[in-house]
Scaffold this active site. Sequence first.
Site, PDB file in Angstrom:
ATOM      1  N   TYR A 105     -13.787   5.768 -14.302  1.00  0.00           N
ATOM      2  CA  TYR A 105     -13.516   4.594 -13.648  1.00  0.00           C
ATOM      3  C   TYR A 105     -14.426   3.536 -14.339  1.00  0.00           C
ATOM      4  CZ  TYR A 105     -14.649   2.102  -8.980  1.00  0.00           C
ATOM      5  OH  TYR A 105     -14.329   1.050  -8.038  1.00  0.00           O
ATOM      6  N   ASN A 149      -5.966  -5.429  -5.695  1.00  0.00           N
ATOM      7  CA  ASN A 149      -7.511  -4.892  -4.791  1.00  0.00           C
ATOM      8  C   ASN A 149      -7.197  -3.521  -5.108  1.00  0.00           C
ATOM      9  OD1 ASN A 149      -9.447  -4.327  -2.654  1.00  0.00           O
ATOM     10  ND2 ASN A 149      -7.649  -3.501  -1.910  1.00  0.00           N
ATOM     11  N   ASP A 181       0.956  -1.233  -0.084  1.00  0.00           N
ATOM     12  CA  ASP A 181      -0.108  -0.082   0.062  1.00  0.00           C
ATOM     13  C   ASP A 181       0.866   1.145  -0.129  1.00  0.00           C
ATOM     14  OD1 ASP A 181      -1.920   2.213   0.880  1.00  0.00           O
ATOM     15  OD2 ASP A 181      -3.334   0.116   0.869  1.00  0.00           O
TER      16      ASP A 181
HETATM   17  N1  LIG Z   1     -15.876   0.628  -1.818  1.00  0.00           N
HETATM   18  C1  LIG Z   1     -16.658   0.217  -2.577  1.00  0.00           C
HETATM   19  O1  LIG Z   1     -17.878   0.779  -2.602  1.00  0.00           O
HETATM   20  C2  LIG Z   1     -16.421  -0.347  -3.768  1.00  0.00           C
HETATM   21  C3  LIG Z   1     -17.019  -0.725  -4.852  1.00  0.00           C
HETATM   22  C4  LIG Z   1     -16.640  -1.291  -5.922  1.00  0.00           C
HETATM   23  C5  LIG Z   1     -15.406  -1.666  -6.062  1.00  0.00           C
HETATM   24  N2  LIG Z   1     -14.669  -1.230  -5.387  1.00  0.00           N
HETATM   25  C6  LIG Z   1     -13.027  -1.503  -5.494  1.00  0.00           C
HETATM   26  O2  LIG Z   1     -12.533  -2.318  -4.522  1.00  0.00           O
HETATM   27  C7  LIG Z   1     -11.125  -2.111  -4.264  1.00  0.00           C
HETATM   28  C8  LIG Z   1     -10.924  -1.518  -2.756  1.00  0.00           C
HETATM   29  O3  LIG Z   1     -11.759  -0.518  -2.439  1.00  0.00           O
HETATM   30  P1  LIG Z   1     -11.908   0.076  -1.058  1.00  0.00           P
HETATM   31  O4  LIG Z   1     -13.189   0.579  -0.920  1.00  0.00           O
HETATM   32  O5  LIG Z   1     -11.219  -0.873   0.086  1.00  0.00           O
HETATM   33  O6  LIG Z   1     -10.849   1.349  -1.301  1.00  0.00           O
HETATM   34  P2  LIG Z   1      -9.834   2.068   0.074  1.00  0.00           P
HETATM   35  O7  LIG Z   1      -9.648   3.344  -0.571  1.00  0.00           O
HETATM   36  O8  LIG Z   1     -10.541   2.070   1.277  1.00  0.00           O
HETATM   37  O9  LIG Z   1      -8.472   1.408   0.088  1.00  0.00           O
HETATM   38  C9  LIG Z   1      -7.747   1.081  -1.078  1.00  0.00           C
HETATM   39  C10 LIG Z   1      -6.629   1.116  -0.747  1.00  0.00           C
HETATM   40  O10 LIG Z   1      -5.518   1.252  -1.987  1.00  0.00           O
HETATM   41  C11 LIG Z   1      -4.492   1.929  -1.546  1.00  0.00           C
HETATM   42  N3  LIG Z   1      -3.912   2.575  -2.937  1.00  0.00           N
HETATM   43  C12 LIG Z   1      -4.427   3.598  -3.757  1.00  0.00           C
HETATM   44  N4  LIG Z   1      -3.548   3.990  -4.660  1.00  0.00           N
HETATM   45  C13 LIG Z   1      -2.559   3.104  -4.552  1.00  0.00           C
HETATM   46  C14 LIG Z   1      -1.273   2.857  -5.286  1.00  0.00           C
HETATM   47  N5  LIG Z   1      -0.992   3.671  -6.252  1.00  0.00           N
HETATM   48  N6  LIG Z   1      -0.339   2.201  -4.758  1.00  0.00           N
HETATM   49  C15 LIG Z   1      -0.490   1.336  -3.737  1.00  0.00           C
HETATM   50  N7  LIG Z   1      -1.642   1.476  -3.001  1.00  0.00           N
HETATM   51  C16 LIG Z   1      -2.814   2.274  -3.371  1.00  0.00           C
HETATM   52  C17 LIG Z   1      -4.838   3.150  -0.953  1.00  0.00           C
HETATM   53  O11 LIG Z   1      -3.782   3.525  -0.192  1.00  0.00           O
HETATM   54  C18 LIG Z   1      -5.964   2.307   0.107  1.00  0.00           C
HETATM   55  O12 LIG Z   1      -5.256   1.843   1.188  1.00  0.00           O
HETATM   56  C19 LIG Z   1     -10.888  -0.801  -5.150  1.00  0.00           C
HETATM   57  O13 LIG Z   1     -10.365  -1.606  -6.374  1.00  0.00           O
HETATM   58  C20 LIG Z   1     -12.147  -0.458  -5.622  1.00  0.00           C
HETATM   59  O14 LIG Z   1     -12.350   0.244  -6.883  1.00  0.00           O
HETATM   60  C21 LIG Z   1     -14.796  -0.406  -4.046  1.00  0.00           C
END
Ligand SMILES: NC(=O)c1ccc[n+]([C@@H]2O[C@H](COP(=O)([O-])OP(=O)(O)OC[C@H]3O[C@@H](n4cnc5c(N)ncnc54)[C@H](O)[C@@H]3O)[C@@H](O)[C@H]2O)c1
Length: 266
Positions: A170, A104, A57
């Site tokens: 997105y 992820n 991360d």
């Molecule tokens: N939360 C939702 O409602 C939702 C819905 C559909 C899809 N998703 C997908 O699920 C996945 C996780 O989402 P989440 O809600 O847990 O997000 P989040 O923002 O809570 O966690 C994502 C993590 O990814 C890390 N990150 C981002 N860019 C990075 C990079 N360049 N290098 C290293 N780390 C990086 C961030 O620091 C963060 O800790 C994502 O791919 C998101 O698109 C989430």
Amino acid sequence: MTENPAMPTMLNPEWEERIVPERFAGQTVIVTGAGAGIGLATTSRILREGGRVIAVDLNTDGLGDLYREFSESLVLVTADLTDPDAIPDILSAADNRVDALVNNAGVMDNFAPLHEVTDETWQRVFAVNVDGMMRLTRAVIPLMLDAGHGSVVNLTSEAGLRGSAAGVAYTASKHAVVGLTVSSAFMYATQGIRFNAVAPGGVATGIKLPADMSESGAVRLGAVNANMPGLAQAAHLAASITFLASKDSVNINGAILPSDGGWSAV
Ligand SMILES: NC(=O)c1ccc[n+]([C@@H]2O[C@H](COP(=O)([O-])OP(=O)(O)OC[C@H]3O[C@@H](n4cnc5c(N)ncnc54)[C@H](O)[C@@H]3O)[C@@H](O)[C@H]2O)c1
């Protein structure tokens, strides 16, 4: 139902995680975006099921409690997945052994429709959601080919299934994740590596929306997204992801699994 109609319903609040003891025993799993939300819940579950996790991360502070409990089996890699130079560090943290990879990490867009999207938004979203995923997976595949097995789980989204869940950047990036997944599922199907994707609906995490939200996009999406049945917990998604990452999904390859409480069925 929640008492406040403005608050989304929480899906399945009574659900309890059931650990499958030793499901990941002897296995090394890379989880990206492991510092928060769905990635953190997935990392926690794999550790409690006996796996070794390489947790990647931008910010690994959120993994502190897990690290204190699982210092023997948790390796923290603070890295930016948009930087190609980060890849060798991740592989060496894994001692060049990767049984499963959970791609992820992801970032949201600002709901902009195509005529409003800036190059900056497009490139920022694709750099993480697609380019970073492609580069890390490309580096991991030769290790899995040598080992003769591997499981890759990519995070797409409701926005990877249809056009009405986010802005164009997105949505296009998460459709690209579907393409990466099914092409690879086909290409490596006879070589022991499986590729699947999970498509979350709304999940209660701290995923950030940019400051420059598109008003026209938000209005247009708002009407459709009122159909969302509710919000899931990150641990609900970890249950779906770990199923696909583990050998429990032995015969599943190329699946795009909605984990959304039925939102995609609307
Ligand atoms: N939360 C939702 O409602 C939702 C819905 C559909 C899809 N998703 C997908 O699920 C996945 C996780 O989402 P989440 O809600 O847990 O997000 P989040 O923002 O809570 O966690 C994502 C993590 O990814 C890390 N990150 C981002 N860019 C990075 C990079 N360049 N290098 C290293 N780390 C990086 C961030 O620091 C963060 O800790 C994502 O791919 C998101 O698109 C989430």
